[in-house]
Write a protein that holds these residues in place. Structure first.
Motif, PDB file in Angstrom:
ATOM      1  N   LYS A 215       0.851  -1.200   0.069  1.00  8.80           N
ATOM      2  CA  LYS A 215      -0.065  -0.190  -0.057  1.00  8.80           C
ATOM      3  C   LYS A 215       0.738   1.221   0.092  1.00  8.80           C
ATOM      4  O   LYS A 215       0.777   2.246  -0.706  1.00  8.80           O
ATOM      5  N   GLU A 216       1.893   1.198   0.806  1.00 15.62           N
ATOM      6  CA  GLU A 216       2.835   2.348   0.813  1.00 15.62           C
ATOM      7  C   GLU A 216       3.463   2.864  -0.370  1.00 15.62           C
ATOM      8  O   GLU A 216       3.536   3.857  -0.951  1.00 15.62           O
ATOM      9  N   GLN A 217       4.011   1.830  -1.022  1.00 12.60           N
ATOM     10  CA  GLN A 217       4.628   1.830  -2.338  1.00 12.60           C
ATOM     11  C   GLN A 217       3.691   2.303  -3.431  1.00 12.60           C
ATOM     12  O   GLN A 217       3.922   3.088  -4.323  1.00 12.60           O
ATOM     13  N   MET A 218       2.372   1.584  -3.434  1.00 14.71           N
ATOM     14  CA  MET A 218       1.512   2.040  -4.437  1.00 14.71           C
ATOM     15  C   MET A 218       1.023   3.674  -4.137  1.00 14.71           C
ATOM     16  O   MET A 218       0.980   4.342  -5.212  1.00 14.71           O
ATOM     17  N   LEU A 219       0.945   3.911  -3.006  1.00 15.69           N
ATOM     18  CA  LEU A 219       0.422   5.221  -2.942  1.00 15.69           C
ATOM     19  C   LEU A 219       1.464   6.389  -3.122  1.00 15.69           C
ATOM     20  O   LEU A 219       1.266   7.751  -3.537  1.00 15.69           O
ATOM     21  N   ALA A 220       2.661   5.768  -3.204  1.00 15.29           N
ATOM     22  CA  ALA A 220       3.983   6.654  -3.426  1.00 15.29           C
ATOM     23  C   ALA A 220       4.291   6.744  -4.943  1.00 15.29           C
ATOM     24  O   ALA A 220       4.961   7.411  -5.440  1.00 15.29           O
ATOM     25  N   GLY A 221       3.317   5.804  -5.897  1.00 18.52           N
ATOM     26  CA  GLY A 221       3.566   6.162  -7.062  1.00 18.52           C
ATOM     27  C   GLY A 221       4.391   5.310  -7.925  1.00 18.52           C
ATOM     28  O   GLY A 221       4.797   5.339  -8.941  1.00 18.52           O
ATOM     29  N   VAL A 222       4.791   4.080  -6.903  1.00 21.46           N
ATOM     30  CA  VAL A 222       5.656   3.258  -7.478  1.00 21.46           C
ATOM     31  C   VAL A 222       5.260   2.298  -8.669  1.00 21.46           C
ATOM     32  O   VAL A 222       3.848   1.991  -8.203  1.00 21.46           O
ATOM     33  N   PRO A 223       5.414   2.290  -9.896  1.00 21.15           N
ATOM     34  CA  PRO A 223       4.674   1.242 -10.966  1.00 21.15           C
ATOM     35  C   PRO A 223       4.399  -0.067 -10.427  1.00 21.15           C
ATOM     36  O   PRO A 223       5.305  -0.682  -9.490  1.00 21.15           O
ATOM     37  N   VAL A 224       3.233  -0.513 -10.744  1.00 28.60           N
ATOM     38  CA  VAL A 224       2.678  -1.855 -10.095  1.00 28.60           C
ATOM     39  C   VAL A 224       3.626  -2.942 -10.509  1.00 28.60           C
ATOM     40  O   VAL A 224       3.514  -3.842  -9.262  1.00 28.60           O
ATOM     41  N   ASP A 225       4.242  -3.227 -11.507  1.00 27.74           N
ATOM     42  CA  ASP A 225       5.057  -4.274 -11.630  1.00 27.74           C
ATOM     43  C   ASP A 225       6.312  -4.276 -10.741  1.00 27.74           C
ATOM     44  O   ASP A 225       6.766  -5.239 -10.385  1.00 27.74           O
ATOM     45  N   GLU A 226       6.872  -3.033 -10.543  1.00 26.49           N
ATOM     46  CA  GLU A 226       7.882  -2.871  -9.545  1.00 26.49           C
ATOM     47  C   GLU A 226       7.509  -3.327  -8.208  1.00 26.49           C
ATOM     48  O   GLU A 226       8.157  -4.067  -7.369  1.00 26.49           O
ATOM     49  N   VAL A 227       6.429  -2.788  -7.629  1.00 25.03           N
ATOM     50  CA  VAL A 227       5.721  -3.269  -6.470  1.00 25.03           C
ATOM     51  C   VAL A 227       5.599  -4.691  -6.364  1.00 25.03           C
ATOM     52  O   VAL A 227       5.804  -5.438  -5.337  1.00 25.03           O
ATOM     53  N   ALA A 228       5.121  -5.135  -7.405  1.00 26.81           N
ATOM     54  CA  ALA A 228       4.805  -6.800  -7.482  1.00 26.81           C
ATOM     55  C   ALA A 228       6.264  -7.383  -7.261  1.00 26.81           C
ATOM     56  O   ALA A 228       6.169  -8.451  -6.298  1.00 26.81           O
ATOM     57  N   GLY A 229       7.239  -7.361  -8.160  1.00 27.23           N
ATOM     58  CA  GLY A 229       8.410  -7.904  -7.876  1.00 27.23           C
ATOM     59  C   GLY A 229       8.990  -7.504  -6.461  1.00 27.23           C
ATOM     60  O   GLY A 229       9.501  -8.726  -5.832  1.00 27.23           O
ATOM     61  N   GLU A 230       9.082  -6.576  -5.965  1.00 24.03           N
ATOM     62  CA  GLU A 230       9.538  -6.227  -4.337  1.00 24.03           C
ATOM     63  C   GLU A 230       8.637  -7.075  -3.638  1.00 24.03           C
ATOM     64  O   GLU A 230       9.236  -7.617  -2.534  1.00 24.03           O
ATOM     65  N   ALA A 231       7.516  -7.223  -3.689  1.00 24.48           N
ATOM     66  CA  ALA A 231       6.470  -7.787  -2.817  1.00 24.48           C
ATOM     67  C   ALA A 231       6.678  -9.436  -2.824  1.00 24.48           C
ATOM     68  O   ALA A 231       6.833 -10.020  -1.655  1.00 24.48           O
TER      69      ALA A 231
END
Length: 220
Positions: free
Chosen positions: A174-190
């Motif tokens: 949630k924190e990364q998505m709200l910060a505007g990090v691209p969804v694919d990047e968020v998924a990889g980090e998750a």
């Protein structure tokens, strides 16, 4: 989903989706408490009775799509194949949800998913209900872990650790998505973070957080 349905089922699905999106939009604009079911019905071009036929109550307009996900961890435990541990099952379910860009774990660019979360967080009655549903999901996880004669204490400790790991990962997403990090990047980090979080559950805390002695060095 709609493409795989027959005509009747597709129309029903589309009507329900239209009602739900209209409700979320109105709740976002004016607040949950200041929007009536009659207004939702009017703007959805359906009757008030139709809204209740689909959702049962105004609260269910928000909770219907997410209610089942409070028991995701318990479901992962119950559906795991022979030989798979509880930790592995919950981790696998979480990673699969991330890779599928499932809104239930927050890895989505669908604005409605975050609008629903915001509405719940800003409405005390809805937040209280969400917490009750989360407690129910935790109890169901304990029951799933105890099936087959498991010890209650161990099951409760395990459930707490598994839930904490999942919740921490979702909070980071949630924190990364709200910060505007691209969804694919968020998924990889998750996915990478899931490896770390569930390894801590699997291996135990050990000496994590141990206070160093006078001559010791801080530990990670």
């Amino acid at each position: 989903m709609a493409e795989a349905m027959g005509l009747r089922e597709r129309k029903k699905f589309e009507t329900g989706l239209r009602i739900w999106r209209t409700a979320v939009r109105l709740f976002t604009e004016r607040g949950f408490d200041d929007v009536s079911v009659a207004e939702i019905a009017e703007q959805s071009d359906v009757s008030k009775m139709t809204v209740f036929n689909y959702f049962g109550s105004k609260e269910e307009l928000l909770f219907a799509p997410i209610r089942e996900h409070f028991a995701d961890a318990a479901r992962a435990i119950r559906e795991r194949p022979p030989g798979e541990s509880a930790v592995a099952a919950v981790k696998r379910q979480f990673v699969e949800a991330v890779e599928a860009r499932d809104p239930s774990v927050g890895v989505t660019d669908d604005p409605y998913a975050y609008q629903v979360r915001r509405i719940i967080e800003e409405t005390p009655a809805l937040l209280a209900r969400a917490r009750l549903l989360a407690l129910g999901g935790g109890d169901e996880l304990v029951e799933a872990l105890r099936e087959g004669g498991g010890d209650e204490l161990r099951a409760r400790v395990a459930a707490g650790l598994l839930t904490a790991a999942r919740n921490s990962l979702i909070a980071q997403i949630k924190e990364q998505m709200l910060a505007g990090v691209p969804v694919d990047e968020v998924a990889g980090e998750a996915v990478r973070a899931a490896g770390t979080a569930f390894a801590m559950v699997e291996n135990g805390l050990g000496d994590y957080g141990a206070r160093p002695g006078p001559e010791g060095t801080p530990r990670d």
